[in-house]
Structures are given as C-alpha cells and as structure tokens.
Design a protein around this motif. Structure first.
Motif, PDB file in Angstrom:
ATOM      1  N   SER A 196     -23.674  -5.249 -12.885  1.00 15.98           N
ATOM      2  CA  SER A 196     -22.323  -5.418 -13.206  1.00 15.98           C
ATOM      3  C   SER A 196     -21.661  -4.963 -11.592  1.00 15.98           C
ATOM      4  N   ILE A 197     -22.030  -4.029 -11.150  1.00 14.90           N
ATOM      5  CA  ILE A 197     -21.344  -3.337 -10.025  1.00 14.90           C
ATOM      6  C   ILE A 197     -21.518  -4.677  -8.965  1.00 14.90           C
ATOM      7  N   ALA A 198     -22.814  -4.950  -8.836  1.00 17.76           N
ATOM      8  CA  ALA A 198     -23.174  -6.009  -7.731  1.00 17.76           C
ATOM      9  C   ALA A 198     -22.229  -7.189  -7.949  1.00 17.76           C
ATOM     10  N   GLY A 199     -22.054  -7.521  -9.111  1.00 15.18           N
ATOM     11  CA  GLY A 199     -21.462  -8.723  -9.562  1.00 15.18           C
ATOM     12  C   GLY A 199     -19.916  -8.579  -9.307  1.00 15.18           C
ATOM     13  N   GLY A 200     -19.254  -7.416  -9.708  1.00 13.61           N
ATOM     14  CA  GLY A 200     -18.265  -7.253  -9.477  1.00 13.61           C
ATOM     15  C   GLY A 200     -17.525  -7.298  -8.013  1.00 13.61           C
ATOM     16  N   ILE A 201     -18.452  -6.411  -7.250  1.00 11.12           N
ATOM     17  CA  ILE A 201     -18.086  -6.552  -5.664  1.00 11.12           C
ATOM     18  C   ILE A 201     -18.222  -7.920  -5.202  1.00 11.12           C
ATOM     19  N   GLY A 202     -19.300  -8.538  -5.314  1.00  9.93           N
ATOM     20  CA  GLY A 202     -19.631  -9.977  -5.003  1.00  9.93           C
ATOM     21  C   GLY A 202     -18.502 -10.770  -5.398  1.00  9.93           C
ATOM     22  N   GLY A 203     -18.205 -10.925  -6.424  1.00  9.18           N
ATOM     23  CA  GLY A 203     -16.674 -11.797  -6.994  1.00  9.18           C
ATOM     24  C   GLY A 203     -15.557 -11.486  -6.174  1.00  9.18           C
ATOM     25  N   ALA A 204     -15.423 -10.206  -6.074  1.00  7.09           N
ATOM     26  CA  ALA A 204     -14.134  -9.869  -5.330  1.00  7.09           C
ATOM     27  C   ALA A 204     -13.915 -10.232  -3.926  1.00  7.09           C
ATOM     28  N   VAL A 205     -15.010 -10.104  -3.398  1.00  3.56           N
ATOM     29  CA  VAL A 205     -15.335 -10.471  -1.873  1.00  3.56           C
ATOM     30  C   VAL A 205     -15.169 -11.791  -1.549  1.00  3.56           C
ATOM     31  N   ILE A 206     -15.875 -12.471  -2.463  1.00  2.69           N
ATOM     32  CA  ILE A 206     -15.889 -14.166  -2.253  1.00  2.69           C
ATOM     33  C   ILE A 206     -14.275 -14.400  -2.413  1.00  2.69           C
ATOM     34  N   TRP A 219     -10.970  -4.014  -4.050  1.00  2.48           N
ATOM     35  CA  TRP A 219     -11.720  -2.748  -4.704  1.00  2.48           C
ATOM     36  C   TRP A 219     -11.158  -2.773  -6.169  1.00  2.48           C
ATOM     37  N   ALA A 220      -9.918  -3.037  -6.476  1.00  2.00           N
ATOM     38  CA  ALA A 220      -9.447  -3.081  -7.713  1.00  2.00           C
ATOM     39  C   ALA A 220     -10.076  -4.279  -8.438  1.00  2.00           C
ATOM     40  N   LEU A 221     -10.154  -5.499  -7.704  1.00  2.88           N
ATOM     41  CA  LEU A 221     -10.751  -6.655  -8.402  1.00  2.88           C
ATOM     42  C   LEU A 221     -12.203  -6.374  -8.629  1.00  2.88           C
ATOM     43  N   ALA A 222     -12.814  -5.616  -7.801  1.00  2.00           N
ATOM     44  CA  ALA A 222     -14.362  -5.324  -7.830  1.00  2.00           C
ATOM     45  C   ALA A 222     -14.583  -4.526  -8.902  1.00  2.00           C
ATOM     46  N   GLY A 223     -13.773  -3.447  -9.304  1.00  5.79           N
ATOM     47  CA  GLY A 223     -14.145  -2.617 -10.429  1.00  5.79           C
ATOM     48  C   GLY A 223     -13.681  -3.388 -11.789  1.00  5.79           C
ATOM     49  N   LEU A 224     -12.713  -4.183 -11.831  1.00  9.13           N
ATOM     50  CA  LEU A 224     -12.504  -5.054 -12.875  1.00  9.13           C
ATOM     51  C   LEU A 224     -13.790  -5.905 -13.177  1.00  9.13           C
ATOM     52  N   TRP A 290      -5.876 -11.736 -17.419  1.00  7.36           N
ATOM     53  CA  TRP A 290      -4.393 -11.211 -17.438  1.00  7.36           C
ATOM     54  C   TRP A 290      -4.454  -9.925 -16.308  1.00  7.36           C
ATOM     55  N   THR A 291      -5.633  -9.186 -16.446  1.00  7.81           N
ATOM     56  CA  THR A 291      -5.867  -8.105 -15.401  1.00  7.81           C
ATOM     57  C   THR A 291      -5.965  -8.542 -14.094  1.00  7.81           C
ATOM     58  N   ALA A 292      -6.520  -9.520 -13.833  1.00 11.56           N
ATOM     59  CA  ALA A 292      -6.831 -10.266 -12.313  1.00 11.56           C
ATOM     60  C   ALA A 292      -5.584 -10.607 -12.008  1.00 11.56           C
ATOM     61  N   ARG A 293      -4.678 -11.216 -12.657  1.00  7.02           N
ATOM     62  CA  ARG A 293      -3.300 -11.781 -12.225  1.00  7.02           C
ATOM     63  C   ARG A 293      -2.342 -10.586 -11.945  1.00  7.02           C
ATOM     64  N   SER A 294      -2.541  -9.527 -12.834  1.00  9.94           N
ATOM     65  CA  SER A 294      -1.687  -8.303 -12.485  1.00  9.94           C
ATOM     66  C   SER A 294      -1.914  -7.751 -11.214  1.00  9.94           C
ATOM     67  N   ILE A 295      -3.200  -7.631 -11.143  1.00 12.68           N
ATOM     68  CA  ILE A 295      -3.838  -6.883  -9.717  1.00 12.68           C
ATOM     69  C   ILE A 295      -3.246  -7.830  -8.468  1.00 12.68           C
ATOM     70  N   ALA A 296      -3.571  -9.179  -8.610  1.00 15.77           N
ATOM     71  CA  ALA A 296      -3.311  -9.904  -7.596  1.00 15.77           C
ATOM     72  C   ALA A 296      -1.730 -10.246  -7.256  1.00 15.77           C
TER      73      ALA A 296
END
Length: 349
Positions: A196-206, A219-224, A290-296
């Motif tokens: 999950s940690i790897a997937g979160g960071i990877g998706g946020a970086v991409i 990093w907020a997106l990665a944590g989400l 919802w959370t991803a849009r709020s962060i962005a």
C-alpha cells in the motif's frame, strides 16, 4: 460414458454455481453503471445566493423552485463568504447579484467536476435571462489544464482500488483462499501494508511530478493512496477469509460494481441518482475521489469524513482478517484433526 456424464465431469456443481455468480455480477455491473450514469441531472446542488436584501429572499426561493429542483439554495452574506464556502466544499457554486450594474457573477469550482461547474453556469444564465441580467462565470477552484473534465482524481483512486483487491487476491489464492493460521494472516497484512505504501507513493508521483495531471501535495496524495490501497486490500482479505474464493467476487461487487459509478468521478455526486449519491461517500472509491480532489484543488478542506470512512474500512478489514484466522491454529498449514495412538502419541487423522 454418455454426454450428460461428460458435462458433469467437465462442470462441477461448484463451478456451475461460480459461473452463475459471475453472470449475476456481470448483470449488476451493467445495471449499476448504466443506472448511475445514463442521465446525469443536477439535483439539490448546494448553491449560494449573494444579493441585495430587498431581492435576496425572493431570488433564493425562485432559484430553489426551478423545475427538476437542480439547486438547494441558501442566502450568503457576501462574495467573500461565498468563495470561502466553495473552498470549504460547503457549496458547489454561488450567484453574486450586482447591486448597481446589469451583469451578475456565477462562481463555480471546476476542480470539483467540470460537468457540474458547466451545469451550474448554464442554470444561472437561464434563470437570470427573464430578468434581463447578463451573467459572467468565475472559476474559483479551476481544474488543471492537464486534468481533462476533472477525471484524474477518479482514475487515480480507481487504480489504487484495483491494486488493493488484486494484491489481496493474489496473496490469498497463492496458498488457498482461507488463511490457515494467524501467523499467515499477520504476514499477509504486513505485505499488504508495504504494498500500500509503495502503491500510494507510486501513484502520487506518476499523476503529479511525472504527468502533471494533478496539483497539490505529492505526499498528501501518497498518504491517501496508501490508505485507499490498504483499506480495499484488507476488506478483500477479510471477505476471502470469510467466504473463500467467493470473497473476490464480493470485493468486486463492493468496490467496482457499487463503488466506481457512485464515486462522483465521471459525474459529481449532485448529478447522480439518489441511490448512488447515498452510497458513494460510504465506499472507498467515493471517499478517495472526494479526498483527492480536496487535496488537489481545495487546500485539503473537508477531508475528515472521507478519511474516517477509509480508516473504518481498513480497521474492519484488518480486524476480521486476524479474527477469522484464529479459527486455524496450526503453523504448517495442516489443519487436519489429530487422533491419539495406542502409545499415547498423536498422528494426523
């Protein structure tokens, strides 16, 4: 051997039941996606009205009574307050009536969904037409130019969800769909956390630095992302521990069939039918989108509820996985009962 016997040998009763289950899942998939998305109409969209006192109440009532009830209107004190409420995601738009000129302003937030923002602008212009008022549109939380129709947040969360239930499925079926013992369940939970940690960071970086599709904290997106993947993965492991291979289908039912069309991705929640609007915020895809849009786009506002939803799925999934594994106490995967020999020893039955 006759043909009927050949069929019985080729298709077991268990296989037949699984095929029937897959057919049901397929039909539910069609019904859910088409039912949710075939006719997106805004209904009861939270909408502010800023107007001089002498016309404010009348305008709030008139906009609230439009055919089809597209707007849930409420009076707002001034334009600054309207902007603040949009940024806090309390309302989705607002009409600012000019006290002196003939041009009013409609505030929208395309970061929350460009389809909804366009619909609100259209509704405001049509409503103000009979009053001979011109309307200009101001986007107070614009979607990124590289985020077409504001869909990147949704696709990001869908990717995280797919990774969560696929990883959990592989962990389970690689050695049987039910955890043989508590140690194996703990190991699978730990692997799921690392994944999950790897997937979160990877998706946020991409989606951020590489593609530039979403602004906001990486990093907020990665944590989400880590929370979304872990929540989906653990509830999948729990369902598999409870029902065996059927649990994979149940996870698909919850996440894909029910969760994706109700997530507010293709069309924001106020444009979905009542059923999907009601279940969307309670499921991982909806809470994650919802959370991803709020962060962005909204400075990380209004994320407490969705994060609690995701945390609840993660906690319940983890607790069930570990509790159900306690039914199997052997450490070597051999769960056969034992019988006592004549010399007092024990051997597998």
């Amino acid at each position: 051997m006759n043909f009927a016997d050949e069929v019985k040998n080729a298709v077991t009763t268990r296989a037949a039941l699984l095929v029937i289950g897959v057919l049901g899942l397929q039909l539910l998939f069609i019904a859910s996606y088409v039912g949710a998305l075939h006719r997106p109409d805004p209904t009861d969209v939270p909408f502010g009205v800023v107007a001089p006192r002498q016309v404010s109440e009348q305008l709030v009532t008139r906009l609230g009574d439009l055919p089809g009830d597209p707007l849930d209107t409420r009076a707002v004190s001034d334009a600054a307050e309207a902007r603040r409420q949009i940024q806090n995601r309390d309302i989705d738009g607002a009409l600012i009536v000019s006290p002196t000129g003939a041009t009013d302003t409609v505030l929208v937030a395309s970061g929350g969904g460009t389809v909804l923002a366009s619909s609100l602008a259209r509704i405001a212009k049509e409503a103000e037409g009979p009053r001979q008022r011109a309307v200009r549109t101001v986007d107070v939380a614009p979607a990124s130019p590289d985020d077409f129709d504001g869909l990147s947040s949704f696709y990001l969360v869908v990717g995280w969800c797919v990774g969560g239930y696929l990883c959990a499925s592989i962990l389970a079926i690689s050695a049987g769909t039910k955890p043989a013992n508590r140690q194996r369940a703990v190991i699978r939970t730990a692997v799921m956390a690392l994944y999950s940690i790897a997937g979160g960071i990877g998706g946020a970086v991409i989606i951020g630095p590489i593609l530039g599709a979403l602004p906001g904290s990486v990093w907020a997106l990665a944590g989400l992302g880590a929370l979304v993947v872990f929540a989906v993965g653990m509830i999948t492991l729990a369902l598999e521990a409870l029902t065996g291979i059927v649990g994979i289908g149940l996870a698909v039912l919850i996440i894909v069939v029910a969760g994706n069309p109700s997530a507010g991705g293709a069309f924001p929640l106020p444009m979905l039918p009542d059923f999907w609007r009601a279940i969307g915020p309670a499921l991982p895809p909806g809470a994650g989108t919802w959370t991803a849009r709020s962060i962005a786009y909204f400075n990380g506002n209004a994320v407490t509820g969705p994060l609690l939803v995701l945390s609840a799925w993660a906690v319940v999934g983890t607790a069930l996985t570990l509790l159900l594994s306690m039914r199997h106490r052997t450490t070597d995967g051999d769960t056969r009962p034992t019988t006592t020999t004549a010399t007092g020893g024990s051997s597998p039955a």
